[in-house]
Structure formats: C-alpha cells, structure tokens
Design a protein around this motif. Sequence first.
Motif, PDB file in Angstrom:
ATOM      1  N   LYS A  21       0.807  -1.226   0.000  1.00 34.06           N
ATOM      2  CA  LYS A  21       0.000   0.000   0.000  1.00 34.06           C
ATOM      3  C   LYS A  21       0.842   1.279   0.000  1.00 34.06           C
ATOM      4  O   LYS A  21       0.319   2.364  -0.279  1.00 34.06           O
ATOM      5  CB  LYS A  21      -0.944  -0.003   1.199  1.00 34.06           C
ATOM      6  N   TYR A  22       2.112   1.164   0.333  1.00 40.20           N
ATOM      7  CA  TYR A  22       2.999   2.323   0.340  1.00 40.20           C
ATOM      8  C   TYR A  22       4.133   2.119  -0.671  1.00 40.20           C
ATOM      9  O   TYR A  22       4.589   0.994  -0.890  1.00 40.20           O
ATOM     10  CB  TYR A  22       3.638   2.534   1.713  1.00 40.20           C
ATOM     11  N   ARG A  33       3.563   0.930  -5.652  1.00 38.89           N
ATOM     12  CA  ARG A  33       3.285   0.563  -4.260  1.00 38.89           C
ATOM     13  C   ARG A  33       4.013  -0.730  -3.913  1.00 38.89           C
ATOM     14  O   ARG A  33       4.025  -1.671  -4.684  1.00 38.89           O
ATOM     15  CB  ARG A  33       1.777   0.406  -4.043  1.00 38.89           C
ATOM     16  N   GLY A  57       0.115   7.743  -1.066  1.00 38.27           N
ATOM     17  CA  GLY A  57       0.790   6.594  -0.485  1.00 38.27           C
ATOM     18  C   GLY A  57       2.285   6.499  -0.676  1.00 38.27           C
ATOM     19  O   GLY A  57       2.870   5.453  -0.388  1.00 38.27           O
ATOM     20  N   THR A  58       2.942   7.562  -1.145  1.00 38.13           N
ATOM     21  CA  THR A  58       4.401   7.525  -1.280  1.00 38.13           C
ATOM     22  C   THR A  58       5.039   8.199  -0.072  1.00 38.13           C
ATOM     23  O   THR A  58       4.747   9.355   0.234  1.00 38.13           O
ATOM     24  CB  THR A  58       4.865   8.226  -2.575  1.00 38.13           C
ATOM     25  N   ILE A  59       5.906   7.466   0.610  1.00 35.76           N
ATOM     26  CA  ILE A  59       6.655   7.997   1.739  1.00 35.76           C
ATOM     27  C   ILE A  59       7.937   8.619   1.181  1.00 35.76           C
ATOM     28  O   ILE A  59       8.698   7.948   0.478  1.00 35.76           O
ATOM     29  CB  ILE A  59       6.994   6.882   2.742  1.00 35.76           C
ATOM     30  N   TYR A  89       5.356   3.299  11.071  1.00 38.87           N
ATOM     31  CA  TYR A  89       4.114   3.045  10.338  1.00 38.87           C
ATOM     32  C   TYR A  89       3.543   1.712  10.820  1.00 38.87           C
ATOM     33  O   TYR A  89       3.840   0.651  10.286  1.00 38.87           O
ATOM     34  CB  TYR A  89       4.382   3.007   8.828  1.00 38.87           C
ATOM     35  N   ILE A 115       1.837  -0.951   8.558  1.00 35.29           N
ATOM     36  CA  ILE A 115       2.596  -1.745   7.596  1.00 35.29           C
ATOM     37  C   ILE A 115       2.888  -3.107   8.213  1.00 35.29           C
ATOM     38  O   ILE A 115       3.663  -3.229   9.162  1.00 35.29           O
ATOM     39  CB  ILE A 115       3.917  -1.052   7.199  1.00 35.29           C
TER      40      ILE A 115
END
Length: 292
Positions: free
Chosen positions: A56-57, A115, A176-178, A266, A269
């Motif tokens: 998801k990330y 992702r 959703g991008t860290i 997070y 995760i």
Amino acid sequence: MNKISINDFKVTSNIELKERLTTYDLDASKKKIEKELEEVREKLGELQDTIYAHGKYAVLICIQGMDTAGKDSLIREVFKDFNSRGVVVHSFKVPTDLERAHDYLWRHYIALPARGKFAVFNRTHYENVLVTRVHPEYILGENLPDVHSVSDINDAFWKKRFEQINNFEKTIAQNGTIIFKFFLHLSKDEQKNRLLRRLRLKEKNWKFSPGDLKERKLWDDYQACYEDAINKTSKSHAPWYIIPADDKPTARLLTAKIMYDTLKEYKDIKEPELDEEVKLRIDEFKDQLNNE
C-alpha cells in the motif's frame, strides 16, 4: 556510540547551511560505525519485504549533494541488503531530447516507485531549481512558451517552480508515497580533498572532470540555492534531512537509521494474513507436499 536522533537532522524551520555541521561525532570507531550500518541495513531489508507484501505504500528516497558528496557510495552501502527486485536507482543526468519535450517533472514522475517498492533518485527533480538557478540559461532549452530570454527567469519564475515541486510531492504523498529527502552536506575543504584524491589515484581518475573545478568556483552560489530550496520545500509530508557528509561511514549510517526509524513507526505496515480458508487447510497442504 552516541544515540542518533532524527530531529537533529530533520528540517522543520528555516535553516542557514553555514550553521549546519558537515561532521558529526558518533563517539565510535569506523569499524563500530560500519558494524552498526550492517545491522540497520539488514533491518531495512527485512522491512522492505514487509512493505512489498503490504503493497500500500511506495518509498521515494531523494539524494542531493555537491560533487564528491558521496551519493553513489552511500546508495551502494545503504541498500546492499535490499531485494534488488524491490528497489530501483535512477541517476538523472542532463535531460534528453525526449525529456525536454515534456515538462521538467515528467521524467521524475514516470520513475516513481510502484506501491510496495522503493526508488532512489540520485540527483532529483531539485536539479531544476539548483543547477538551472546557478545556470539559468539552461532553462532556455526547455522551450517554455513564456520564457524568451534569461531575463524572463526571475523571482516569480522560481516561486512558481517551487510551488510546482511542492504540489508534486504533496500529491504523491497523499497517494501513499513515503518521501525522504537527504542533502549530503559537504564542506568545501573536504570536496577539495576528494577531488585531489581522484587526481592522485589512477583508479579514480575516471571520476574527475575539468567541469568539477568550474562548478567549484560557484560553491557559494550553489550553497545559497540549496539553502533556499530546502527552506521552501521541507514539509511534514516531504521533509529534508541535512546529513553531515565529510565522513562517509557516518553519513551512510545516519541516512539508514533515519529511514529505518521513520518507517518502523508506520504501524499499519504489516504482512497480510492468509485467507481464512487457506489457513484452515494448511495441514492438508503440508500433507500433500510430504506425500509426494
């Protein structure tokens, strides 16, 4: 070894680069620092597997710094324990004709990680407010409709470009991008030492270019542009971290530790659980394999 705190390096208010350290004393030997890096990057590799399974990330790591700051070797050492299928390194050079036929963010947008994956930008979209700001004539190659000469590249132009970069990063963060942005903060004296080393060691000669010396003469201009870019674009969703870079092992450990300590926070995760029906049949599947 001294404890590493993210807040010592994270930019949360306006900074002056001349006030920031280019060295950082961890009170540890080189061997101890390298051992600690091995442990942290192993944890990062395990976390990468979880992020991939979670799906998801995405994680984007942006690395900037003056010539000889150690970008290439940092990438090599920090990501050594990653699954190569889950991380891609993009080294952005002078834009190609195809890239110049699009807006300046296009080549960075299409290189973003999917992702579950990591992407490392070795030099980044910030080159478009750094190199081009020191050499504004480069902007003319973008063939923009409202830029006809260097005189059109004014404060309003750069303000707009910073807004575009902030919007770009905000959009991908919201989806959703860290984002990690690392500036490898090198002293001018240490850059001199590293350039001399490239000239002195035959196996390092290939890294040297006369252009390095031309750009070195513009050191103060680059520092001013970096300072302005960092101050205008360090946001909670896309923070800058200023990494003291005069000592390469220390810079590598700091970068790896900041990533790991941030990502482990997070709590959502985690590896997905098996479907309930599959769970109930695990013993059956084991028997099938054992009875082959």
